[in-house]
Design a protein around this motif. Structure first.
Motif, PDB file in Angstrom:
ATOM      1  N   GLY A  94       8.305   3.753  19.184  1.00 19.98           N
ATOM      2  CA  GLY A  94       8.071   3.425  17.783  1.00 19.98           C
ATOM      3  C   GLY A  94       6.845   4.077  17.175  1.00 19.98           C
ATOM      4  N   TYR A  95       6.654   5.372  17.426  1.00 19.43           N
ATOM      5  CA  TYR A  95       5.518   6.100  16.858  1.00 19.43           C
ATOM      6  C   TYR A  95       5.784   6.473  15.401  1.00 19.43           C
ATOM      7  CZ  TYR A  95       3.508   6.538  21.512  1.00 19.43           C
ATOM      8  OH  TYR A  95       2.956   6.265  22.744  1.00 19.43           O
ATOM      9  N   SER A  96       4.729   6.454  14.600  1.00 19.16           N
ATOM     10  CA  SER A  96       4.890   6.716  13.170  1.00 19.16           C
ATOM     11  C   SER A  96       5.324   8.145  12.889  1.00 19.16           C
ATOM     12  CB  SER A  96       3.585   6.406  12.423  1.00 19.16           C
ATOM     13  OG  SER A  96       2.532   7.246  12.873  1.00 19.16           O
ATOM     14  N   ASP A  97       4.983   9.094  13.780  1.00 19.93           N
ATOM     15  CA  ASP A  97       5.400  10.475  13.532  1.00 19.93           C
ATOM     16  C   ASP A  97       6.913  10.646  13.667  1.00 19.93           C
ATOM     17  OD1 ASP A  97       5.856  10.913  16.429  1.00 19.93           O
ATOM     18  OD2 ASP A  97       3.684  11.033  16.574  1.00 19.93           O
ATOM     19  N   ASN A  98       7.591   9.669  14.274  1.00 19.72           N
ATOM     20  CA  ASN A  98       9.058   9.690  14.258  1.00 19.72           C
ATOM     21  C   ASN A  98       9.574   9.688  12.822  1.00 19.72           C
ATOM     22  OD1 ASN A  98       9.724   7.464  17.117  1.00 19.72           O
ATOM     23  ND2 ASN A  98       8.632   9.399  17.004  1.00 19.72           N
ATOM     24  N   VAL A  99       8.854   8.996  11.950  1.00 23.43           N
ATOM     25  CA  VAL A  99       9.250   8.882  10.551  1.00 23.43           C
ATOM     26  C   VAL A  99       8.681  10.022   9.713  1.00 23.43           C
ATOM     27  CG1 VAL A  99       9.257   7.386   8.521  1.00 23.43           C
ATOM     28  CG2 VAL A  99       9.342   6.378  10.810  1.00 23.43           C
ATOM     29  N   THR A 100       7.408  10.331   9.906  1.00 20.45           N
ATOM     30  CA  THR A 100       6.754  11.310   9.041  1.00 20.45           C
ATOM     31  C   THR A 100       7.097  12.759   9.407  1.00 20.45           C
ATOM     32  OG1 THR A 100       4.767  11.289  10.451  1.00 20.45           O
ATOM     33  CG2 THR A 100       4.818   9.758   8.579  1.00 20.45           C
ATOM     34  N   VAL A 101       7.372  13.027  10.685  1.00 22.90           N
ATOM     35  CA  VAL A 101       7.640  14.405  11.128  1.00 22.90           C
ATOM     36  C   VAL A 101       9.097  14.601  11.537  1.00 22.90           C
ATOM     37  CG1 VAL A 101       6.964  16.251  12.711  1.00 22.90           C
ATOM     38  CG2 VAL A 101       5.248  14.600  11.939  1.00 22.90           C
ATOM     39  N   ALA A 102       9.620  13.722  12.402  1.00 25.46           N
ATOM     40  CA  ALA A 102      10.977  13.924  12.931  1.00 25.46           C
ATOM     41  C   ALA A 102      12.064  13.597  11.918  1.00 25.46           C
ATOM     42  CB  ALA A 102      11.166  13.094  14.198  1.00 25.46           C
ATOM     43  N   LEU A 103      11.905  12.503  11.192  1.00 26.94           N
ATOM     44  CA  LEU A 103      12.976  12.045  10.297  1.00 26.94           C
ATOM     45  C   LEU A 103      13.383  13.091   9.260  1.00 26.94           C
ATOM     46  CD1 LEU A 103      14.933   9.838   9.405  1.00 26.94           C
ATOM     47  CD2 LEU A 103      13.088   8.879   7.989  1.00 26.94           C
ATOM     48  N   LEU A 122       3.924  -2.724  16.143  1.00 28.48           N
ATOM     49  CA  LEU A 122       4.021  -2.329  14.747  1.00 28.48           C
ATOM     50  C   LEU A 122       2.779  -2.732  13.962  1.00 28.48           C
ATOM     51  CD1 LEU A 122       7.720  -3.422  14.024  1.00 28.48           C
ATOM     52  CD2 LEU A 122       6.875  -1.086  14.415  1.00 28.48           C
ATOM     53  N   ASN A 123       2.501  -1.977  12.906  1.00 27.92           N
ATOM     54  CA  ASN A 123       1.427  -2.337  11.955  1.00 27.92           C
ATOM     55  C   ASN A 123       0.040  -2.342  12.577  1.00 27.92           C
ATOM     56  OD1 ASN A 123       3.403  -2.831   9.846  1.00 27.92           O
ATOM     57  ND2 ASN A 123       3.889  -4.727  10.939  1.00 27.92           N
ATOM     58  N   GLY A 124      -0.274  -1.257  13.304  1.00 28.27           N
ATOM     59  CA  GLY A 124      -1.650  -1.104  13.772  1.00 28.27           C
ATOM     60  C   GLY A 124      -1.876  -1.264  15.252  1.00 28.27           C
ATOM     61  N   GLY A 125      -0.844  -1.577  16.022  1.00 26.37           N
ATOM     62  CA  GLY A 125      -1.014  -1.714  17.457  1.00 26.37           C
ATOM     63  C   GLY A 125      -1.109  -0.364  18.150  1.00 26.37           C
ATOM     64  N   LYS A 194     -14.843   1.395  25.062  1.00 30.42           N
ATOM     65  CA  LYS A 194     -15.605   2.637  25.176  1.00 30.42           C
ATOM     66  C   LYS A 194     -15.266   3.637  24.086  1.00 30.42           C
ATOM     67  CE  LYS A 194     -15.348   2.268  30.265  1.00 30.42           C
ATOM     68  NZ  LYS A 194     -16.755   2.004  30.611  1.00 30.42           N
ATOM     69  N   ILE A 195     -14.194   3.376  23.309  1.00 30.64           N
ATOM     70  CA  ILE A 195     -13.744   4.322  22.297  1.00 30.64           C
ATOM     71  C   ILE A 195     -14.542   4.134  21.015  1.00 30.64           C
ATOM     72  CG2 ILE A 195     -11.779   5.120  20.934  1.00 30.64           C
ATOM     73  CD1 ILE A 195      -9.942   4.180  23.140  1.00 30.64           C
ATOM     74  N   LYS A 196     -15.135   5.205  20.545  1.00 23.59           N
ATOM     75  CA  LYS A 196     -15.940   5.130  19.332  1.00 23.59           C
ATOM     76  C   LYS A 196     -15.114   5.451  18.083  1.00 23.59           C
ATOM     77  CE  LYS A 196     -20.328   6.310  21.581  1.00 23.59           C
ATOM     78  NZ  LYS A 196     -21.480   7.262  21.612  1.00 23.59           N
ATOM     79  N   ASN A 197     -14.142   6.367  18.237  1.00 25.56           N
ATOM     80  CA  ASN A 197     -13.351   6.796  17.079  1.00 25.56           C
ATOM     81  C   ASN A 197     -11.876   6.520  17.348  1.00 25.56           C
ATOM     82  OD1 ASN A 197     -15.620   8.044  15.640  1.00 25.56           O
ATOM     83  ND2 ASN A 197     -15.583   9.527  17.307  1.00 25.56           N
ATOM     84  N   THR A 198     -11.480   5.284  17.226  1.00 27.61           N
ATOM     85  CA  THR A 198     -10.113   4.903  17.540  1.00 27.61           C
ATOM     86  C   THR A 198      -9.136   5.572  16.587  1.00 27.61           C
ATOM     87  OG1 THR A 198     -10.894   2.757  18.300  1.00 27.61           O
ATOM     88  CG2 THR A 198      -8.543   2.972  17.871  1.00 27.61           C
ATOM     89  N   ASN A 199      -8.092   6.175  17.150  1.00 29.38           N
ATOM     90  CA  ASN A 199      -7.066   6.835  16.343  1.00 29.38           C
ATOM     91  C   ASN A 199      -6.039   5.797  15.923  1.00 29.38           C
ATOM     92  OD1 ASN A 199      -5.232   8.495  15.155  1.00 29.38           O
ATOM     93  ND2 ASN A 199      -4.935   9.835  16.898  1.00 29.38           N
ATOM     94  N   THR A 200      -6.215   5.225  14.740  1.00 32.43           N
ATOM     95  CA  THR A 200      -5.287   4.203  14.250  1.00 32.43           C
ATOM     96  C   THR A 200      -4.078   4.854  13.604  1.00 32.43           C
ATOM     97  OG1 THR A 200      -6.475   4.096  12.155  1.00 32.43           O
ATOM     98  CG2 THR A 200      -7.153   2.556  13.877  1.00 32.43           C
ATOM     99  N   GLY A 201      -3.041   4.076  13.396  1.00 29.21           N
ATOM    100  CA  GLY A 201      -1.863   4.581  12.713  1.00 29.21           C
ATOM    101  C   GLY A 201      -0.907   5.351  13.589  1.00 29.21           C
ATOM    102  N   LEU A 202      -1.042   5.249  14.918  1.00 29.16           N
ATOM    103  CA  LEU A 202      -0.105   5.946  15.803  1.00 29.16           C
ATOM    104  C   LEU A 202       1.283   5.331  15.756  1.00 29.16           C
ATOM    105  CD1 LEU A 202      -2.132   6.691  19.084  1.00 29.16           C
ATOM    106  CD2 LEU A 202      -1.349   8.314  17.364  1.00 29.16           C
TER     107      LEU A 202
END
Length: 335
Positions: A94-103, A122-125, A194-202
């Motif tokens: 359920g990655y968001s790029d499935n919708v933004t890139v693949a779809l 979903l929604n930020g996890g 330990k993560i300083k710059n969390t990559n949200t929205g995956l």
């Protein structure tokens, strides 16, 4: 795709003959697994296809194979009407790029797909393995302690190159993959600190799930939190499957009919009782990650799938041919 690339694909078809193509003999079905499709290649995870690679892969499928929705393919498999060279496209997690890139590519080429979504993210996890990769992407160079990870008893030197960081990430993932769920989550929580710059929205949002469904794509269940079912008590496994499906059905206001087992290796990630459980819970089918093709005799609750990781058309086509010659016979299910 270049003319030379297409000539290579045609050469494969001529050398091996149509009889070796998936789906040619006795109604065999190839099901492909994708997880993510990136806008651009990621040096930390080079095996993930980018937009260009995914586009020519879908173009190749449309040109040389019969691409069906999974549900349609299963009906035809049951009725012995499956076309030659039948292929289905599926996505896990359920990655968001499935919708933004693949779809957009799927819609442009009229390729149906099934998306198996772990609805608890979903929604930020974040999937637990993505936490590990994001840690390796953002952590500063130098010597670091990872004492929360089993077997990491000595400090680890994190270098300023993707190869080193990828190796450490993969080692951590393999070390904790089959830990008890609560123990693994404890390790992930510690690493996440330990993560300083969390990559949200995956992961997808609820709206993106609805967008997929509105575009005619099929939504499948993938549990709530993507546990290793074989490591859970039976009732906990049932709750994971049921809760994951219920959340998706609420979002799309439609039944979710097909399940994908997390990780999906038979005998290791799921057991015969989970296949029986899926049937008992009313799913029409379930998919594994066992390589090969399925036919009318294959257990519908242990269908084969494989990941096409090749980055050139000729190798991609060759792997489809080889996979098509391996008929999957899954674990026996009592009753």
């Amino acid at each position: 795709m270049t003319q030379m690339s297409w000539l290579g694909v045609r050469l494969i078809s001529q050398v091996f003959g149509n009889a070796c193509l998936p789906g040619y003999i006795g109604g065999r079905l190839s099901i492909l697994i994708y997880h993510r499709v990136l806008k651009e290649q990621d040096s930390l995870q080079p095996d993930i296809p980018d937009e260009k690679i995914f586009r020519w892969q879908m173009q190749l499928l449309k040109r040389y194979f019969n691409v069906l929705s999974l549900r349609d393919a299963l009906c035809r498999l049951r009725d012995n009407t499956l076309p030659e060279r039948s292929v289905c496209v599926t996505f896990d997690d359920g990655y968001s790029d499935n919708v933004t890139v693949a779809l957009p590519i799927l819609k442009e080429l009229d390729v149906p797909a099934t998306f198996f979504i772990a609805s608890g993210f979903l929604n930020g996890g974040s999937m637990w393995n993505d936490v590990v990769f994001e840690l390796m992407r953002n952590i500063e160079c130098g010597v670091h302690e990872f004492s929360e990870v089993p077997d990491f008893t000595s400090p680890v030197n994190v270098e300023d190159n993707y190869s080193s960081r990828r190796k450490i990430a993969n080692t951590i993932i393999q070390t904790i993959k089959y830990l008890d769920y609560s123990r693994r989550q404890f390790v992930i929580d510690k690493l996440n600190e330990k993560i300083k710059n969390t990559n949200t929205g995956l992961m997808m949002t609820s709206c993106q799930v609805r967008e997929l469904f509105a575009a005619g794509m099929e939504i499948g269940a993938h549990t709530l939190s993507h546990p290793i079912l074989a490591k859970l008590p039976a009732e906990a496994a049932r709750r994971e499957i049921d809760a994951g499906r219920a959340k998706l059905e609420e979002l799309i206001n439609a039944p979710v009919r097909i399940l994908a087992y997390p990780n999906g290796k038979p005998g290791e990630d799921y057991l015969p009782e989970h296949a029986a459980m899926a049937k008992e819970m009313g799913f029409e089918a379930a998919v594994s990650t066992s390589w090969g093709v399925s036919d009318a005799l294959t257990d519908r609750y242990q269908l084969a799938r494989f990941t096409p990781w090749d980055t050139t058309p000729m190798r991609f086509a060759a792997r489809l041919l080889m996979n098509g010659r391996s008929l999957h016979r899954p674990m026996a299910v009592a009753g």
